[in-house]
Write a protein that holds these residues in place. Structure first.
Motif: not given
Length: 79
Positions: A4-14
């Motif tokens: 699951i983590e290998s197919n996950t991206h995290s983003f920060i939107i401000k």
């Protein structure tokens, strides 16, 4: 790393609303979106710029996007 983590991206939107927009009653958004893993950041002049930034990462994961989304994603990754 689990699958699951290998197919996950995290983003920060401000995002923020410019004060002049409050005075003129015309929303004028600014902000940025950052990809947590790479640190890449894209500054935004409107909220519509979020989607092509995300599309670049989705297409790298193998998500099938429409022609125009793929074209915009390629342009975003070059910047």
């Amino acid at each position: 790393m689990d699958q699951i983590e290998s197919n996950t991206h995290s983003f920060i939107i401000k995002v923020w609303l410019e004060e002049t927009a409050v005075e003129t009653h015309k929303p004028l958004w600014h902000g940025y979106i950052s990809h947590v893993g790479s640190g890449r950041r894209r500054y935004l002049k409107n909220l519509d710029e979020i989607k092509p930034f995300l599309a670049g990462y989705l297409s790298e994961m193998g998500v099938k996007l429409g022609f125009w989304a793929r074209l915009r994603a390629k342009r975003q990754l070059k910047h």
